[in-house]
Scaffold this motif. Structure first.
Motif, PDB file in Angstrom:
ATOM      1  N   ARG A  63       0.899  -1.377   0.183  1.00 18.50           N
ATOM      2  CA  ARG A  63       0.105   0.108   0.123  1.00 18.50           C
ATOM      3  C   ARG A  63       0.845   1.261  -0.040  1.00 18.50           C
ATOM      4  O   ARG A  63       0.505   2.377  -0.497  1.00 18.50           O
ATOM      5  CB  ARG A  63      -0.975   0.114   1.235  1.00 18.50           C
ATOM      6  N   HIS A  64       1.967   1.363   0.689  1.00 21.66           N
ATOM      7  CA  HIS A  64       2.738   2.335   0.692  1.00 21.66           C
ATOM      8  C   HIS A  64       3.764   2.532  -0.660  1.00 21.66           C
ATOM      9  O   HIS A  64       3.766   3.881  -1.242  1.00 21.66           O
ATOM     10  CB  HIS A  64       4.068   2.018   1.918  1.00 21.66           C
ATOM     11  N   LEU A  65       3.885   1.189  -1.118  1.00 21.65           N
ATOM     12  CA  LEU A  65       4.478   1.428  -2.640  1.00 21.65           C
ATOM     13  C   LEU A  65       3.512   2.228  -3.680  1.00 21.65           C
ATOM     14  O   LEU A  65       3.914   3.145  -4.430  1.00 21.65           O
ATOM     15  CB  LEU A  65       5.141   0.185  -2.945  1.00 21.65           C
ATOM     16  N   ARG A  66       2.273   1.725  -3.676  1.00 21.38           N
ATOM     17  CA  ARG A  66       1.444   2.092  -4.478  1.00 21.38           C
ATOM     18  C   ARG A  66       1.049   3.704  -4.314  1.00 21.38           C
ATOM     19  O   ARG A  66       1.058   4.375  -5.092  1.00 21.38           O
ATOM     20  CB  ARG A  66       0.115   1.473  -4.272  1.00 21.38           C
ATOM     21  N   ALA A  67       1.127   4.039  -2.877  1.00 24.25           N
ATOM     22  CA  ALA A  67       0.885   5.444  -2.624  1.00 24.25           C
ATOM     23  C   ALA A  67       1.887   6.322  -3.299  1.00 24.25           C
ATOM     24  O   ALA A  67       1.616   7.288  -3.884  1.00 24.25           O
ATOM     25  CB  ALA A  67       0.205   5.705  -1.236  1.00 24.25           C
ATOM     26  N   ASN A  68       2.776   5.909  -3.033  1.00 26.57           N
ATOM     27  CA  ASN A  68       4.131   6.676  -3.511  1.00 26.57           C
ATOM     28  C   ASN A  68       4.178   6.653  -5.072  1.00 26.57           C
ATOM     29  O   ASN A  68       4.344   7.854  -5.461  1.00 26.57           O
ATOM     30  CB  ASN A  68       5.516   6.170  -2.986  1.00 26.57           C
ATOM     31  N   ALA A  69       4.047   5.731  -5.622  1.00 24.01           N
ATOM     32  CA  ALA A  69       3.839   5.823  -7.027  1.00 24.01           C
ATOM     33  C   ALA A  69       2.558   6.920  -7.696  1.00 24.01           C
ATOM     34  O   ALA A  69       3.026   7.632  -8.397  1.00 24.01           O
ATOM     35  CB  ALA A  69       3.645   4.466  -7.560  1.00 24.01           C
ATOM     36  N   ASP A  70       1.732   6.771  -6.901  1.00 31.51           N
ATOM     37  CA  ASP A  70       0.643   7.497  -7.457  1.00 31.51           C
ATOM     38  C   ASP A  70       1.010   9.104  -7.142  1.00 31.51           C
ATOM     39  O   ASP A  70       0.603   9.935  -7.995  1.00 31.51           O
ATOM     40  CB  ASP A  70      -0.718   7.399  -6.569  1.00 31.51           C
ATOM     41  N   LEU A  71       1.677   9.257  -6.013  1.00 29.99           N
ATOM     42  CA  LEU A  71       2.217  10.600  -5.839  1.00 29.99           C
ATOM     43  C   LEU A  71       3.175  11.283  -7.002  1.00 29.99           C
ATOM     44  O   LEU A  71       3.044  12.190  -7.519  1.00 29.99           O
ATOM     45  CB  LEU A  71       2.979  10.951  -4.567  1.00 29.99           C
ATOM     46  N   ALA A  72       3.984  10.320  -7.437  1.00 28.77           N
ATOM     47  CA  ALA A  72       4.869  10.643  -8.598  1.00 28.77           C
ATOM     48  C   ALA A  72       4.378  10.783  -9.848  1.00 28.77           C
ATOM     49  O   ALA A  72       4.822  11.570 -10.492  1.00 28.77           O
ATOM     50  CB  ALA A  72       6.111   9.470  -8.654  1.00 28.77           C
ATOM     51  N   ILE A  73       3.156  10.002 -10.157  1.00 29.27           N
ATOM     52  CA  ILE A  73       2.451  10.126 -11.337  1.00 29.27           C
ATOM     53  C   ILE A  73       1.784  11.666 -11.332  1.00 29.27           C
ATOM     54  O   ILE A  73       1.810  12.374 -12.034  1.00 29.27           O
ATOM     55  CB  ILE A  73       1.402   9.092 -11.567  1.00 29.27           C
ATOM     56  N   ARG A  74       1.214  11.882 -10.243  1.00 31.21           N
ATOM     57  CA  ARG A  74       0.326  13.111  -9.919  1.00 31.21           C
ATOM     58  C   ARG A  74       1.452  14.436 -10.116  1.00 31.21           C
ATOM     59  O   ARG A  74       0.795  15.439 -10.708  1.00 31.21           O
ATOM     60  CB  ARG A  74      -0.197  13.206  -8.554  1.00 31.21           C
ATOM     61  N   THR A  75       2.768  14.254  -9.975  1.00 30.45           N
ATOM     62  CA  THR A  75       3.590  15.402  -9.909  1.00 30.45           C
ATOM     63  C   THR A  75       4.226  15.308 -11.685  1.00 30.45           C
ATOM     64  O   THR A  75       4.885  16.254 -11.829  1.00 30.45           O
ATOM     65  CB  THR A  75       4.774  15.227  -8.998  1.00 30.45           C
ATOM     66  N   GLY A  76       3.893  14.587 -12.396  1.00 31.86           N
ATOM     67  CA  GLY A  76       4.289  14.723 -13.909  1.00 31.86           C
ATOM     68  C   GLY A  76       5.113  13.593 -14.403  1.00 31.86           C
ATOM     69  O   GLY A  76       5.143  13.439 -15.699  1.00 31.86           O
TER      70      GLY A  76
END
Length: 561
Positions: free
Chosen positions: A403-416
């Motif tokens: 769940r932490h890895l997925r949340a971090n990946a989503d943050l990266a995608i949201r920043t571009g």
């Protein structure tokens, strides 16, 4: 987005000029951090930690990464880079150096001091290379630059790994405390410079990726710690990680301000705080820290004890105090301060200790009822800040559960960061970076290796299952004297039960069933003792499950009469 796939197989040969990245631990779990980088036939290891067992792994001391992937290539390892001195990053080093003792161990002053002390207990004299922030060194084909990061232990380092395949920036564990106790902040200027140069793959700490905002500063805990020392009527007993130098510094400051003397309790606490003081990472006012025997002569309101056991470890000092198995006897009016987080999986053990301490009259102050702990990991706001600052071409979240890895990946995608350039991997997944582009190409073995006392790797999932069965279901030993020619019992079998509720008549009902099973075996020509034991075990197991809804471990012993 690249992510785990069940059809992944053995990885292909590494393309010429490429770099291979394999996490042997730390992905999908909190602990056991170890990442292997391969380039031009050489290997670089970043961190080599342990994972602490859960209640479902009885008898296990710690869990190691599986070194199988690199075991045949230990001669190619150019170094082990340690990002900081926590056990989940350095605890596995002694076991790796047992297999090749002269691998250079690279780290900051405090990190190397901690690992040297640990290796001394294992009777290993390591080859070490001390580094500090701003330093840049070559190890084989890897050009390493070390960057200061702030964490819950001093001297943490991120590492930029430059190769012909591209640049990787590995944060290690970090946060962005702007008011750290040691005034050593995460070096965002260097992060920005590396971003300008071009970070092809950003390996980022994911532990707090689900937590919004910014992580609270360590200094913000001072009021709560101060209140404990101001209001405690008798002794103050503080439990913390033996490596949490910053938190211990806060405790020492509060104790000194309120006229209390301090004694360290627990071998690892005494050792680590001695090292930290000797190297100047812990500021101890003269005369503040005394021997435990000296402390016993003082009135209770002048005493502070600092001990291990904040995670409910059964053999640690605090747990033994809670069970009245320690020279320090908890009493009415004592205040116990748990200055640490609850590591997932340890909750039951921690609350068991809290209940035990409360039973003896202690006032227990912990994260659930006071602001006495902050995380050492960057929250979502800090991660987003780093993504926007560095603008990496690719991202691979590390250090966290799924769940932490997925949340971090989503943050990266949201920043571009393009979704196709975000790699979510699990332990054993093989990621190849070629010309700055990374993708999952296969999978290697990366299972748990259990340390069980002096035995490394001997305990297996099967043996742990037997231990759980023994603990939860009990064991029944059946001793049967059998005439193997006729298949008949020559006398009534003996049943010895442990952990399985039974009286003198409990097993009467199963004896006829055994006679029937053995008679059928004889009619089919089965007379081998091992086969008969299997039949007896199956019969008794089925009877126990059908009659008592229990599944004990059945140990049959056949004696040829």
């Amino acid at each position: 987005m690249s992510h785990p796939s069940p059809e992944l197989g053995t990885p292909p040969a590494l393309p010429r000029g490429g770099m291979r990245i394999v996490a042997l631990g730390g992905l999908g779990e909190i602990g056991r951090n170890m990442t292997v980088f391969e380039h031009k036939g050489k290997l670089l290891v970043v961190d080599c930690g342990v994972l602490f067992p859960e209640e479902t792994q009885p008898g296990v001391d710690v869990i190691l990464p599986d070194f199988t992937y690199i075991r045949d290539r230990l001669a190619d390892v150019v170094g082990i880079v340690l990002t900081h001195g926590h056990e989940d990053h350095i605890g596995g080093v002694p076991y790796l150096l047992r297999e090749r003792a002269d691998i250079p161990v690279i780290g900051s002053k405090l990190t190397l001091a901690f690992i040297r002390a640990k290796l001394k207990e294992h009777r290993i004299a390591p080859v070490t290379q001390e580094v500090k922030e701003g330093q840049r060194l070559d190890f084989g084909p890897f050009d390493l630059e070390f960057v200061a990061v702030n964490h819950s232990i001093p001297d943490g380092l991120a590492v930029a790994i430059r190769t012909d395949a591209g640049m990787v920036l590995h944060t290690g564990d970090f946060k962005m405390d702007q008011f750290p106790l040691d005034h050593r902040i995460t070096d965002l200027r260097t992060f920005a410079r590396l971003g300008e140069e071009g970070v092809d793959l950003f390996l980022v700490d994911s532990t707090n990726a689900e937590v919004p905002g910014f992580t609270v500063a360590e200094a913000d805990l001072n009021p709560a710690i101060e209140q404990v020392f101001r209001t405690a009527p008798r002794r103050v007993i503080v439990s913390s990680f033996a490596s949490h130098v910053h938190r211990i510094q806060q405790v020492l400051n509060a104790a000194h301000a309120h006229g209390r003397k301090v004694a360290f309790v627990g071998r690892s606490m005494v050792r680590n705080m001695g090292i930290a003081q000797e190297l100047g990472y812990l500021d101890v006012p003269k005369g503040l820290v005394v021997d435990l025997k000296q402390l016993e002569k003082l009135p209770d309101n002048k005493i502070c004890l600092v001990c291990t056991g904040s995670q409910g470890e059964p053999m640690a000092a605090l747990s033994r105090m809670a069970t009245r198995d320690h020279v320090i006897r908890i009493g009415e009016g004592d205040t116990v301060l748990l200055a640490s987080s609850l590591i997932p999986g340890n909750e039951n053990a921690i609350y068991r200790v809290i209940n035990g301490l409360t039973r003896w009259g202690a006032n227990v102050v912990h994260k659930g009822n006071a602001k006495v702990h902050v995380s050492g990991h960057a929250s979502a706001g800090e991660l987003v800040y780093c993504y926007n600052l560095i603008k990496p071409r690719g991202v691979m979240p590390v250090h966290g559960e799924w769940r932490h890895l997925r949340a971090n990946a989503d943050l990266a995608i949201r920043t571009g960061v393009p979704e196709r350039n975000v790699v979510i991997a699990e332990d054993g997944f093989v990621v190849d970076m070629v010309k700055g582009v990374s993708k999952v190409v296969g999978k290697v073995r990366a299972g748990y290796v259990y340390v069980d006392g002096g035995n490394v790797g001997g305990a297996t999932e099967a043996s742990l299952k037997d231990r759980r069965t023994l603990a939860e279901e009990g064991v029944i030993t059946v001793v049967a004297l059998i005439d193997t020619d006729t298949g008949e019992l020559t006398e009534e079998p003996d049943f010895i039960a442990r952990g399985f509720a039974a009286d003198v008549t409990t097993f009467d009902a199963v004896v006829p069933m055994l006679r029937k099973t053995l008679a059928k075996a004889a009619s089919e020509g089965i007379g081998d003792a091992h086969q008969l034991e299997q039949l007896i075990a199956r019969t008794v197991s089925q009877w126990a499950h059908r009659t008592y809804r229990r599944s004990p471990l059945v140990i049959p012993v056949v004696v040829d009469a």
